[in-house]
Design a protein around this motif. Structure first.
Motif, PDB file in Angstrom:
ATOM      1  N   UNK A 129      -1.046  -8.659 -15.099  1.00 28.19           N
ATOM      2  CA  UNK A 129      -1.115  -9.853 -15.947  1.00 28.19           C
ATOM      3  C   UNK A 129      -0.038 -10.856 -15.550  1.00 28.19           C
ATOM      4  N   UNK A 130       1.173 -10.374 -15.311  1.00 28.12           N
ATOM      5  CA  UNK A 130       2.264 -11.242 -14.865  1.00 28.12           C
ATOM      6  C   UNK A 130       1.957 -11.813 -13.480  1.00 28.12           C
ATOM      7  N   UNK A 131       1.453 -10.973 -12.604  1.00 27.68           N
ATOM      8  CA  UNK A 131       1.112 -11.405 -11.248  1.00 27.68           C
ATOM      9  C   UNK A 131       0.078 -12.518 -11.268  1.00 27.68           C
ATOM     10  N   UNK A 132      -0.957 -12.349 -12.066  1.00 26.89           N
ATOM     11  CA  UNK A 132      -2.014 -13.355 -12.139  1.00 26.89           C
ATOM     12  C   UNK A 132      -1.535 -14.627 -12.837  1.00 26.89           C
ATOM     13  N   UNK A 133      -0.655 -14.486 -13.810  1.00 27.98           N
ATOM     14  CA  UNK A 133      -0.064 -15.676 -14.446  1.00 27.98           C
ATOM     15  C   UNK A 133       0.668 -16.520 -13.411  1.00 27.98           C
ATOM     16  N   UNK A 134       1.508 -15.880 -12.598  1.00 30.05           N
ATOM     17  CA  UNK A 134       2.267 -16.618 -11.596  1.00 30.05           C
ATOM     18  C   UNK A 134       1.340 -17.204 -10.539  1.00 30.05           C
ATOM     19  N   UNK A 135       0.378 -16.411 -10.102  1.00 27.11           N
ATOM     20  CA  UNK A 135      -0.563 -16.888  -9.089  1.00 27.11           C
ATOM     21  C   UNK A 135      -1.350 -18.091  -9.610  1.00 27.11           C
ATOM     22  N   UNK A 136      -1.754 -18.027 -10.885  1.00 25.04           N
ATOM     23  CA  UNK A 136      -2.503 -19.135 -11.468  1.00 25.04           C
ATOM     24  C   UNK A 136      -1.625 -20.379 -11.581  1.00 25.04           C
ATOM     25  N   UNK A 137      -0.358 -20.188 -11.923  1.00 28.21           N
ATOM     26  CA  UNK A 137       0.556 -21.324 -11.994  1.00 28.21           C
ATOM     27  C   UNK A 137       0.705 -22.005 -10.641  1.00 28.21           C
ATOM     28  N   UNK A 138       0.806 -21.206  -9.590  1.00 25.20           N
ATOM     29  CA  UNK A 138       0.875 -21.760  -8.236  1.00 25.20           C
ATOM     30  C   UNK A 138      -0.427 -22.463  -7.868  1.00 25.20           C
ATOM     31  N   UNK A 139      -1.538 -21.773  -8.100  1.00 29.33           N
ATOM     32  CA  UNK A 139      -2.853 -22.307  -7.753  1.00 29.33           C
ATOM     33  C   UNK A 139      -3.114 -23.646  -8.456  1.00 29.33           C
ATOM     34  N   UNK A 140      -2.752 -23.721  -9.714  1.00 32.60           N
ATOM     35  CA  UNK A 140      -3.011 -24.919 -10.517  1.00 32.60           C
ATOM     36  C   UNK A 140      -2.238 -26.124  -9.982  1.00 32.60           C
ATOM     37  N   UNK A 141      -1.048 -25.873  -9.437  1.00 25.48           N
ATOM     38  CA  UNK A 141      -0.205 -26.965  -8.939  1.00 25.48           C
ATOM     39  C   UNK A 141      -0.460 -27.285  -7.473  1.00 25.48           C
ATOM     40  N   UNK A 142      -1.190 -26.431  -6.768  1.00 22.50           N
ATOM     41  CA  UNK A 142      -1.369 -26.579  -5.327  1.00 22.50           C
ATOM     42  C   UNK A 142      -2.410 -27.648  -5.010  1.00 22.50           C
ATOM     43  N   UNK A 152       0.840  -1.196   0.000  1.00 28.66           N
ATOM     44  CA  UNK A 152       0.000   0.000   0.000  1.00 28.66           C
ATOM     45  C   UNK A 152       0.872   1.241   0.000  1.00 28.66           C
ATOM     46  N   UNK A 153       1.955   1.188   0.751  1.00 26.90           N
ATOM     47  CA  UNK A 153       2.903   2.309   0.784  1.00 26.90           C
ATOM     48  C   UNK A 153       3.502   2.552  -0.595  1.00 26.90           C
ATOM     49  N   UNK A 154       3.858   1.475  -1.301  1.00 26.35           N
ATOM     50  CA  UNK A 154       4.547   1.623  -2.589  1.00 26.35           C
ATOM     51  C   UNK A 154       3.599   1.616  -3.782  1.00 26.35           C
ATOM     52  N   UNK A 155       2.378   1.103  -3.606  1.00 22.67           N
ATOM     53  CA  UNK A 155       1.399   1.068  -4.691  1.00 22.67           C
ATOM     54  C   UNK A 155       1.512  -0.105  -5.626  1.00 22.67           C
ATOM     55  N   UNK A 156       2.416  -1.066  -5.355  1.00 21.49           N
ATOM     56  CA  UNK A 156       2.602  -2.195  -6.265  1.00 21.49           C
ATOM     57  C   UNK A 156       1.458  -3.197  -6.150  1.00 21.49           C
ATOM     58  N   UNK A 157       1.119  -3.883  -7.242  1.00 20.90           N
ATOM     59  CA  UNK A 157       0.046  -4.883  -7.184  1.00 20.90           C
ATOM     60  C   UNK A 157       0.487  -6.112  -6.401  1.00 20.90           C
ATOM     61  N   UNK A 158      -0.444  -6.672  -5.628  1.00 16.97           N
ATOM     62  CA  UNK A 158      -0.138  -7.824  -4.790  1.00 16.97           C
ATOM     63  C   UNK A 158      -1.366  -8.704  -4.704  1.00 16.97           C
ATOM     64  N   UNK A 159      -1.130 -10.003  -4.636  1.00 17.01           N
ATOM     65  CA  UNK A 159      -2.228 -10.964  -4.546  1.00 17.01           C
ATOM     66  C   UNK A 159      -1.937 -11.944  -3.420  1.00 17.01           C
ATOM     67  N   UNK A 160      -2.968 -12.286  -2.668  1.00 19.33           N
ATOM     68  CA  UNK A 160      -2.864 -13.283  -1.604  1.00 19.33           C
ATOM     69  C   UNK A 160      -3.589 -14.553  -2.033  1.00 19.33           C
ATOM     70  N   UNK A 161      -2.966 -15.696  -1.740  1.00 21.47           N
ATOM     71  CA  UNK A 161      -3.478 -17.002  -2.148  1.00 21.47           C
ATOM     72  C   UNK A 161      -3.434 -17.968  -0.976  1.00 21.47           C
ATOM     73  N   UNK A 162      -4.324 -18.936  -0.992  1.00 27.94           N
ATOM     74  CA  UNK A 162      -4.310 -19.995   0.005  1.00 27.94           C
ATOM     75  C   UNK A 162      -3.071 -20.863  -0.176  1.00 27.94           C
TER      76      UNK A 162
END
Length: 454
Positions: A430-443, A398-408
């Motif tokens: 788009x890059x953030x969601x790609x990585x998050x989806x890759x993690x989610x898919x393998x979890x 929030x301080x820096x304004x960068x996009x962030x995603x939290x996942x189980x």
């Protein structure tokens, strides 16, 4: 077919487009789910069922005639009750706003409405997105669907609880110090804080102008991408590279946040380590990365937040302080007494912290950090809620304004969600969601759901 309320946004959207599910069927099943479970969860402060039924019927008719406007056409989306929904109060969970009446939709709601989304109600929040959980307000606090005796995270508490409980497939939240990502962490869902100002804040009651973000809470990363396609007004197609996976990505692991700065609960620390190993197994390169101490980010956030919030609340704090919940009043009042020099020091240090994170992205594509340091506390254990609430690594972004995603990232021995956070360069959702989806898919826990029964 699964019961409609069990479908993800993407699954429901596909069936609606294929004429195998109608928006009316989906909404009615969600309303039944809300009626069965919400007395235990308190996710909703106001249901707008009849209005939603009209919208769902209109969507059904239009889709039958010309096809869906967007993947959100006919999809129920909940609205955090600091975000304006035309014709309804925006109470901010406070007695100070019970008589408020929103004349028009917030800008982000207008985008969703234009895309065909249906709005079944307003969702619980901490009072003014800062004071909670509290029991001395007009509405009860939302509870965690994994165990209703526990806190669901905040301040977008109703949004997180409603999604996790399968009451609705998607919701809007806001995030000033982690308030989209906190309920995502505690409720085992996906919470995305976009880049600052990527999603408009017009019609959203402010907490701190320079820290506030609006973001989606969903069951899956694909659902978050579909929401962002509309919320960001077509800036890009966030689903386009979802399936590209983690291979080749360079991830900087900010271990010191949860190892030294705020030592995490052992089960949370183990889950974060396991997530790092999973990402390496999926082809990412993970290396340790050092940022400024977590306490520096937290201190800057707190000073700026209470100063900016005092501007919003000054009149009420001086003239109606007794109408706030006690916890809200305690958190807001310091802003009236903050020396200007402290705010200026915080503003100057903020630029250094932004530069430090920007410099980190010269060497890595993404950051991996903790989100919460602990599983959810018992909601009525005020001391434990107060102890654990600030033990998190969401505030820096929030301080820096960068996009962030939290996942189980698993379940604790007590059956409560564990979590991780991924962070990307500015406007690299788009890059953030790609990585998050890759993690989610393998979890292995991607299909886990709270043990709730209607």
């Amino acid at each position: 077919m699964s019961a409609p309320h069990e479908l993800t946004l993407a699954e429901a959207s596909g069936l609606i487009a294929a004429r195998k599910l109608s928006p009316v069927e989906l909404l009615e099943d969600c309303i039944s789910r809300i009626e069965a479970l919400d007395p235990r969860i308190n996710a909703f402060v106001r249901q707008t069922s009849e209005e939603a039924r009209i919208a769902a019927k209109e969507a059904e008719t239009e889709i039958a005639r010309t096809g869906p406007r967007s993947p959100l056409h006919g999809i129920p989306v909940g609205i955090k009750d600091i975000i304006d929904l035309a014709g309804h109060p925006t109470t901010c969970h406070s007695r100070l706003r019970l008589d408020h009446h929103a004349e028009r939709d917030a800008a982000v709601v207008a985008r969703l409405r234009k895309a065909g989304a249906v709005f079944p109600g307003k969702l619980a929040t901490h009072e003014f997105a800062i004071g909670g959980p509290a029991f001395d307000l007009p509405f009860p606090p939302a509870r965690n669907p994994w165990n209703p005796a526990h806190h669901p995270g905040g301040s977008s508490s109703g949004s997180g609880a409603a999604i996790a409980a399968r009451m609705i497939p998607a919701a809007l939240g806001t995030d000033t110090g982690g308030s989209v990502r906190h309920p995502a962490s505690h409720c085992g869902i996906v919470g995305l804080k976009p880049t600052y100002e990527l999603v408009p804040r017009e019609g959203v009651f402010p907490l701190a102008f320079s820290l506030d973000h609006v973001g989606p809470l969903t069951r899956t990363t694909r659902d978050a991408a579909l929401m962002m396609n509309i919320m960001a007004a077509g800036r890009e197609d966030y689903t386009r590279h979802l399936n590209d996976g983690l291979r080749g990505l360079r991830i900087g692991f900010v271990r010191h946040f949860h190892e030294r700065d705020q030592p995490a609960h052992p089960e949370m620390a183990a889950a974060i380590e396991a997530a790092s190993a999973l990402m390496e197994n999926e082809g990412a390169t993970v290396s340790n990365l050092i940022l400024p101490p977590l306490g520096e980010f937290s201190s800057v956030n707190r000073v700026i937040l209470v100063a900016e919030a005092a501007v919003v609340h000054e009149d009420w704090l001086r003239n109606r302080p007794e109408d706030y919940a006690g916890v809200t009043r305690r958190r807001l009042l310091p802003g009236l007494f903050l020396p200007a020099v402290d705010l200026m020091h915080a503003a100057r240090h903020r630029t250094r912290l932004i530069a430090a994170v920007e410099n980190a992205f010269r060497d890595v594509d993404l950051l991996l950090t903790a989100s919460s340091m602990d599983p959810a506390a018992l909601i009525d254990d005020i001391a434990e809620v107060e102890r654990t609430y600030p033990r998190q690594a969401r505030t820096p972004f929030n301080v820096t304004g960068h996009p962030a995603v939290t996942l189980m990232a698993g379940l604790s021995s007590g059956g409560l969600p564990l979590s991780i956070q991924l962070v990307a360069p500015l406007f690299a959702e788009a890059l953030l969601l790609r990585a998050a989806h890759g993690f989610e898919r393998a979890a292995p826990w991607k299909d886990m759901a709270p043990p709730l029964h209607g």
